[in-house]
Design an enzyme around this catalytic site. Structure first.
Site, PDB file in Angstrom:
ATOM      1  CD  GLU A  49      -1.789  -2.420   1.758  1.00 53.77           C
ATOM      2  OE1 GLU A  49      -0.382  -2.486   2.104  1.00 53.77           O
ATOM      3  OE2 GLU A  49      -2.628  -3.249   1.718  1.00 53.77           O
ATOM      4  CG  PHE A 111     -10.394  -9.551  10.738  1.00 54.17           C
ATOM      5  CD1 PHE A 111      -9.176 -10.031  11.186  1.00 54.17           C
ATOM      6  CD2 PHE A 111     -10.347  -9.576   9.389  1.00 54.17           C
ATOM      7  CE1 PHE A 111      -8.142 -10.341  10.261  1.00 54.17           C
ATOM      8  CE2 PHE A 111      -9.347  -9.977   8.494  1.00 54.17           C
ATOM      9  CZ  PHE A 111      -8.275 -10.307   8.904  1.00 54.17           C
ATOM     10  CD  GLN A 112      -7.571  -7.157   7.175  1.00 60.48           C
ATOM     11  OE1 GLN A 112      -8.283  -6.953   6.321  1.00 60.48           O
ATOM     12  NE2 GLN A 112      -6.497  -7.743   6.883  1.00 60.48           N
ATOM     13  CE  LYS A 161     -17.596  -7.350   2.911  1.00 64.53           C
ATOM     14  NZ  LYS A 161     -16.615  -7.166   1.741  1.00 64.53           N
ATOM     15  CG  MET A 483      22.046  13.341   4.799  1.00 61.93           C
ATOM     16  SD  MET A 483      23.176  14.135   4.158  1.00 61.93           S
ATOM     17  CE  MET A 483      22.353  14.754   2.656  1.00 61.93           C
TER      18      MET A 483
END
Length: 569
Positions: A49, A111-112, A161, A483
């Site tokens: 993602e 969930f999630q 959803k 760096m």
């Protein structure tokens, strides 16, 4: 016409003329993916993602259009947060759609489930949790409007959803009007007249351009102002390309790794025209020492940016392009009762100032110690610039590779340099290059990377190969987190703690494993021929360039010091 929430989303994207959606599916967005093949939208399946949101960001920066990212709930959404914050810091227009658990389960640790609206509130321009499908079309219209107008930025839509599955009559708004959101584009003409007056009278003026110049499409107006009134130009990292690097008035970037001439010029100027920039700490250095003798004019579309970091003598809230058009008109008009010396300055009026700047350019130009046995990273960038004639889209990761690219590539047009400036996100450059290549299929897109940063989103090699994207990745490989190592060398007595990358992949074999091409460069004499061959290949390519391990970026202004206190080569 009655549609489901998933259909409303996709139909609305179509009506916003969205061409590409960068995403990664999951259970909370599976209804959207189920409908996706029915719509004329190209979906780019990232491998993470974070890669998807950076690609959407790169697409937006290269094209000037709104980038779109689609991810699922929970970890899918949180994986995108770094990219959302990156876009927010650099004012990039992106619309992010996240899936969410069904509305009855919100707050139940389902969930999630994650409160992505709460998490992203500080790093989005605005965000929405849509609980009623009847609100969805309006929300999408508002999201695109907010992302692209005023000071651009990311807008998130969290879509449960059950809302995706619910149906309602679809009607997409033709226009949108938000009572509490009315960005100011046109400047106050009295303030513009004051700016014209100080421009006429200035003996040592300088233009300090920021990313707002590119965002508003004002590069040509800026070039006209500089050339007509003989005003030298410096720019922030975000504004590279807004002014051609081969113009005698160009000073290069200013600030921590800016040029000697740019840092001295802004420190000795009597007038600073700060256009679409925000005086961030890497530009100003020690604030109390910054441009002490200059009158400062600050033009920005975001009123909260003005007076935020430095005291400003003439504030102008406006879009950069609108301001420059108004200033042009004001300068063309003779001021009432003007004395002869107050008439609009002709080219050559600032000759002595420009001669002084040219002397600074000659005294301490950007340079490095050439070596016939070890590849210098600055030489690699110079060769890339010469081979591409300044016409490529250059993305970068973050660190030394970013600064060498900014210093030694000769940018000639806007939207050619794509880099994470505000947040400094390692792993940004390669997926951003994928997005830029989608936006600019006919241009050569090159990601300048470090061997540390490229490994943060290296899995997107699969994405680039899958979509036949001829992105080139040039890794400046010094076996260090360069760096940080440089800071350890200069300020921490060479205590190289946790910066040596002892174990690294064979990047050539890694490229081949994904179906890309790979080259390794160790001989300075082969840099030009190998890069030319790699750039000509119509496929994804990695060029692993083994460079001088302890080469440093210079100039460098130590943290907390004035920008005149530079460490030079």
């Amino acid at each position: 016409m009655e549609l489901t929430g998933a259909q409303i989303l996709l139909e609305s994207l179509r009506r916003e003329d969205v061409e590409v959606v960068f995403g990664f599916p999951g259970g909370a967005v599976i209804d959207i993916y189920d409908q996706l093949p029915n719509y004329p939208l190209k979906h780019v399946l990232a491998r993470h993602e974070q890669g998807a949101i950076h690609a959407a960001d790169g697409y937006a920066r290269a094209s000037g259009r709104v980038g779109v990212c689609l991810v699922t709930s929970g970890p899918g959404a949180t994986n995108a947060v770094t990219g959302i914050a990156t876009a927010y810091m650099d004012s990039v227009p992106v619309v992010i759609v996240t899936g969410q658990v069904p509305t009855p389960l919100i707050g139940n640790d389902a969930f999630q489930e994650v409160d992505i609206v709460g998490i992203t509130r500080p790093c989005t321009k605005h965000n929405y949790l849509v609980k009623d499908v009847r609100d969805l079309a309006r929300v999408i219209k508002e999201a695109f409007y907010l992302a692209a107008t005023g000071r651009p930025g990311p807008v998130l839509i969290d879509l449960p959803k059950d809302v995706q599955q619910a149906k309602c009559e679809y009607k997409y708004p033709k226009t949108i009007k938000m009572r509490s959101y009315n960005p100011t584009y046109a400047p106050n003409l009295k303030q513009v007249a004051r700016v014209a007056d100080v421009v006429r009278k200035a003996k040592k003026p300088i233009i300090y351009a920021g990313g707002g110049v590119i965002a508003s499409g004002a590069s040509e107006d800026l070039i006209w102002l500089a050339r007509t009134y003989d005003i030298p130009v410096t720019a922030t990292l975000m504004a590279l390309g807004c002014f051609p690097a081969d113009d005698p008035l160009w000073l290069g970037m200013l600030g921590m790794h800016g040029t000697y001439a740019a840092n001295l010029a802004i420190s000795h100027a009597d007038l600073i025209l700060a256009i679409g920039s925000r005086f961030d700490d890497r530009v100003t250095g020690k604030l109390s020492e910054f441009a002490k003798n200059a009158k400062i004019v600050h033009i920005d579309i975001d009123p909260t940016s003005i007076q935020k970091n430095v005291a400003v003598h003439i504030p102008v809230v406006a879009d950069c392009k609108s301001f420059l058009a108004a200033l042009r008109q004001s300068l063309a008009a003779a001021p009432a009762g003007a004395a002869a010396e107050d008439t609009p300055p002709a080219a050559g009026r600032h000759a002595s100032w420009l001669e002084r700047i040219d002397a600074w350019k000659a005294e301490k130009p950007l340079t490095y110690a050439a070596d016939s046995k070890v590849i210098k990273p600055q030489h690699v960038i110079e060769v890339i610039s010469r081979l591409t004639k300044g016409q490529a889209v250059i993305t970068t990761e973050v660190g030394q590779n970013q600064m060498w690219a900014a210093q030694f590539y000769q940018f000639t047009r806007p939207r050619s340099f794509i880099s994470s400036g505000g947040l400094g996100t390692m792993g940004f450059g390669f997926p951003a290059a994928i997005g830029a290549q989608m936006a600019c299929p006919d241009r050569l897109v090159i990601d300048v990377a470090g061997d540390g940063s490229i490994q943060m989103c290296i899995q997107e090699l699969a994405t680039a190969v899958c979509y036949d994207l001829p992105v080139k990745i040039v890794i400046l490989n010094n076996g260090y987190l360069g760096m940080v190592r440089q800071w350890q060398e200069l300020f921490y007595a060479k205590n190289y703690c946790a910066t040596c990358l002892d174990v690294a992949p064979d990047f050539v074999k890694l490229a081949e494993a994904y179906g890309a091409a790979g080259y390794r460069l160790t001989d300075p004499s082969q840099v030009e021929s190998v890069l030319a061959e790699a750039f000509a290949l119509p496929k994804t390519v990695i060029v692993d360039v083994v460079i001088d391990r302890e080469e440093n970026v210079a100039p460098m202004v130590p943290a907390g010091k004035s920008i005149t206190e530079m460490i030079l080569v």
